[in-house]
Design an enzyme around this catalytic site. Structure first.
Site, PDB file in Angstrom:
ATOM      1  CG  ASP A  97      -2.339  -0.051   0.954  1.00 56.72           C
ATOM      2  OD1 ASP A  97      -2.886   1.009   0.603  1.00 56.72           O
ATOM      3  OD2 ASP A  97      -2.922  -1.141   1.046  1.00 56.72           O
ATOM      4  CG  ASP A 205      -5.091   4.957   1.072  1.00 59.37           C
ATOM      5  OD1 ASP A 205      -5.931   4.062   1.156  1.00 59.37           O
ATOM      6  OD2 ASP A 205      -5.119   5.993   1.777  1.00 59.37           O
ATOM      7  CD  GLU A 254      -9.163   3.626  -1.841  1.00 54.85           C
ATOM      8  OE1 GLU A 254     -10.006   3.113  -1.113  1.00 54.85           O
ATOM      9  OE2 GLU A 254      -8.379   4.508  -1.436  1.00 54.85           O
ATOM     10  CG  HIS A 332      -8.921  -2.856   3.820  1.00 58.19           C
ATOM     11  ND1 HIS A 332      -8.494  -2.795   2.505  1.00 58.19           N
ATOM     12  CD2 HIS A 332      -8.680  -1.627   4.333  1.00 58.19           C
ATOM     13  CE1 HIS A 332      -8.018  -1.601   2.257  1.00 58.19           C
ATOM     14  NE2 HIS A 332      -8.117  -0.870   3.338  1.00 58.19           N
ATOM     15  CG  ASP A 333     -11.646   0.417   3.044  1.00 58.56           C
ATOM     16  OD1 ASP A 333     -11.226   0.277   4.206  1.00 58.56           O
ATOM     17  OD2 ASP A 333     -11.003   1.006   2.155  1.00 58.56           O
TER      18      ASP A 333
HETATM   19  C1  NOJ Z   1      -8.663   3.901   1.934  1.00 58.95           C
HETATM   20  C2  NOJ Z   1      -8.264   2.688   2.723  1.00 58.95           C
HETATM   21  O1  NOJ Z   1      -8.617   1.542   2.019  1.00 58.95           O
HETATM   22  C3  NOJ Z   1      -8.960   2.806   4.059  1.00 58.95           C
HETATM   23  O2  NOJ Z   1      -8.876   1.617   4.804  1.00 58.95           O
HETATM   24  C4  NOJ Z   1      -8.380   3.978   4.796  1.00 58.95           C
HETATM   25  O3  NOJ Z   1      -9.088   4.166   6.000  1.00 58.95           O
HETATM   26  C5  NOJ Z   1      -8.465   5.257   3.964  1.00 58.95           C
HETATM   27  N1  NOJ Z   1      -8.135   5.067   2.588  1.00 58.95           N
HETATM   28  C6  NOJ Z   1      -7.544   6.300   4.522  1.00 58.95           C
HETATM   29  O4  NOJ Z   1      -6.208   5.966   4.286  1.00 58.95           O
END
Ligand code: NOJ
Length: 560
Positions: A97, A205, A254, A332-333
């Site tokens: 990441d 990210d 992302e 994971h989100d």
């Molecule tokens: C996206 C990530 O996938 C998430 O888990 C994170 O909380 C936010 N960006 C902030 O970095």
């Protein structure tokens, strides 16, 4: 010419929850190294490791304190080098990441930035985004009413400078100032360090948040002032030109909410930014717009299959011959996919296999999220204290303020929170699911005795076996490069498509619902053989039109 990242099969490891080798209750790099053979066995060739950097762990490592150091929770830099070596020896790749939008408030840059007495204060102050307070009736107020992505106000006061700093995630994650060339230079050094160490790419990210509206107009929640502002592309292009592309890296950007209009700019073949994009368009096609107690992504409604198909098909078409697509159910989100779009009770096993069929014959580079391959489900957290995610606690308060009862709020958190998909990997039915010998950092799912890797490794008809079958097929037939035709997009229950590989065509027919379905076959099945089915079907029934709840079949024929 074909690029390595086009034919890759990615597996996302949420390090904290994957495998604990030193028995402190937290997953670590050594634990992951011990499981590389398992990953190879399921047919994965690229590992995406969630943030492994030194961090106070306010947001499980997305709040970085030292970009050059590995978190003590996870091991050492030597361990990380070992991971690269072990993976590379097996011809596997490792991507990490890369968090660009913010640091931890404990990062030395921020420590200097917030403290006027710090010798380097002046230099680092502009690494971040500051604003003087607003005063109303003599009372100090935030500069704007902007709300960050975790549901909290996006500004926090810093007494020492009498200013507010901007943080669009938690208050421990101050946003970096991408307009500052010195900050960009420092960040490029970080990226170069990891490239030199041998990583094969990055999952970048929160990329669409890098630019802000520096006029700071008021607004509520104000997202348009800190998301998807056109200038963020300039920063990404700079990184792409100087670092990403010259090094033949896999770059997955992302950009939550990215539109199809922006797609080629991000991940077109001649884009200077990424190789592929994570956009999440298909991840929330089940929200209930009428819910005001736990609104937005928290409002669970029914899955709109039509929207789901439309989304996959349009993104495929956008990138066809012009760029590259990534395919994934979740990460994971989002909640666990079998609980989210399938049925984690009556039809748990069948719906998990159906979801695999629905996704993994679609072209593009696939990303499997850890535990998905054994049908891991959301967790039945009993108490608010069982949760760990910083976002959960602000949102719980918001729901209660909206008038939701404790139980309604808790159910929304169980159904939709990120913690639902972050519980420890269920390796076996041993205590703590074989993840660790001690109590893990977050509760284990109570269903680990029935849902675990060891058990599924012993069965040819397990969800795990389905994943192995489909990923092996994908690799053998090069389905990342297949052509795709969706059928009956407007049908509210079926999820049917044809994936045309080099030598064969695969017709995937899914009943994406808990109700039986009389399937309308989109093609004449005479020329097809059954390749896979998630129910035990006898020869006679193989061409039957009657589909049980969540039944999925894959038919195969030679290309004509
Ligand atoms: C996206 C990530 O996938 C998430 O888990 C994170 O909380 C936010 N960006 C902030 O970095």
């Amino acid at each position: 010419m074909e690029k390595w990242w086009q034919s890759a099969i990615i597996y996302q490891v949420y390090l904290r929850s994957f495998k604990d080798a030193n028995n402190d209750g937290i997953g670590d790099i050594k634990g992951l190294i011990g499981k590389i053979d398992y990953l190879e066995e399921i047919g994965v060739d690229t590992i995406w490791v969630s943030p492994h950097y030194d961090s106070p762990m306010d947001d499980n490592g997305y709040d970085i304190r030292d970009f050059y150091k590995v978190s003590e929770d996870y091991g050492t830099l030597e361990d990380f080098k070992e991971l690269l070596k072990e993976a590379h020896e097996r011809d596997m790749k490792v991507i990490t990441d890369l968090v660009l939008n913010h640091t931890s408030d404990e990062h030395p840059w921020f420590e200097a930035a917030k403290d006027p007495n710090h010798p380097e204060h002046e230099y680092y102050h502009d690494f971040y985004i500051w604003h003087e307070p607003k005063y109303e009736d003599g009372k100090r107020k935030r500069p704007t009413r902007w709300i960050g992505w975790f549901g909290n106000p996006a500004w926090t006061y810093n007494e020492a400078t009498d200013e507010y700093y901007l943080h669009i995630f938690s208050r421990k994650m101050p946003d970096l100032n991408w307009r500052n060339p010195e900050m960009r230079k420092a960040m490029k050094k970080v990226i170069q360090f990891w490239i030199d160490l041998g990583v094969d790419g990055f999952r970048v990210d929160a990329t669409n948040h890098l630019e802000k509206n520096w006029d700071f107009p008021d607004g509520y929640p104000g997202y348009e002032n800190f998301s998807s502002l056109p200038k963020h592309h300039e920063y990404l292009q700079e990184l792409g030109r100087e670092l990403f592309h010259p090094n033949d890296l896999m770059i997955i950007g992302e950009a939550g909410g990215a539109t199809r209009e922006e797609a080629l700019q991000y991940a077109g073949f001649d884009s200077e930014e990424f190789n592929m994009l994570i956009h999440f368009e298909h991840c929330w096609v089940d929200t209930d717009e009428t819910n005001t107690l736990t609104p937005g992504k928290w409002a669970k409604g029914t899955v709109d299959i039509t929207r789901l198909k439309e989304s996959f098909y349009r993104w495929y078409k956008v990138f066809k011959d012009k760029g590259w697509n990534a395919i994934y159910w979740h990460n994971h989100d989002q909640p666990r996919i079998v609980s989210h779009y399938g049925d984690d009770e009556t039809h748990w096993e069948r719906s998990a296999k159906m979801l695999a069929c629905a996704l993994y014959l679609i072209p593009g580079t696939p990303i499997v999220y850890y535990g998905e391959e054994i049908g891991m489900t959301n967790v039945d957290y009993e108490n608010l204290e069982d949760f760990r995610d910083v976002e959960v606690f602000t949102e719980y308060e918001n729901f209660r303020r909206n008038g939701a009862s404790h139980e309604t709020a808790m159910q929304a958190l169980r159904d939709r929170s990120r913690d639902s998909a972050r519980s420890p990997m269920q390796w076996s039915d041993a205590p703590y699911a074989g993840f660790s010998e001690v109590k893990p950092w977050i509760p284990i799912n109570s269903n680990y005795e029935t849902i675990n890797v060891e058990r599924q490794q012993q069965s040819k008809s397990s969800i795990l076996s389905t994943y192995k079958t489909l990923l092996a097929l994908r690799a053998k037939e090069n389905l990342n490069f297949a052509d795709l035709t969706f059928y009956d997009i407007s049908h509210p229950q079926s999820f049917n498509y044809l994936s045309t590989g080099e030598h064969h065509e695969y017709l995937v027919l899914c009943n994406f619902s808990e109700k039986p379905l009389t399937m309308e076959f989109p093609l004449d099945l005479q020329t097809f053989d059954v390749y896979y089915s998630n129910v035990d079907i006898g020869k006679a029934e193989r061409k039957s039109e009657e589909f049980a709840p969540y039944e999925a079949r894959i038919y195969k024929r030679k290309r004509q």
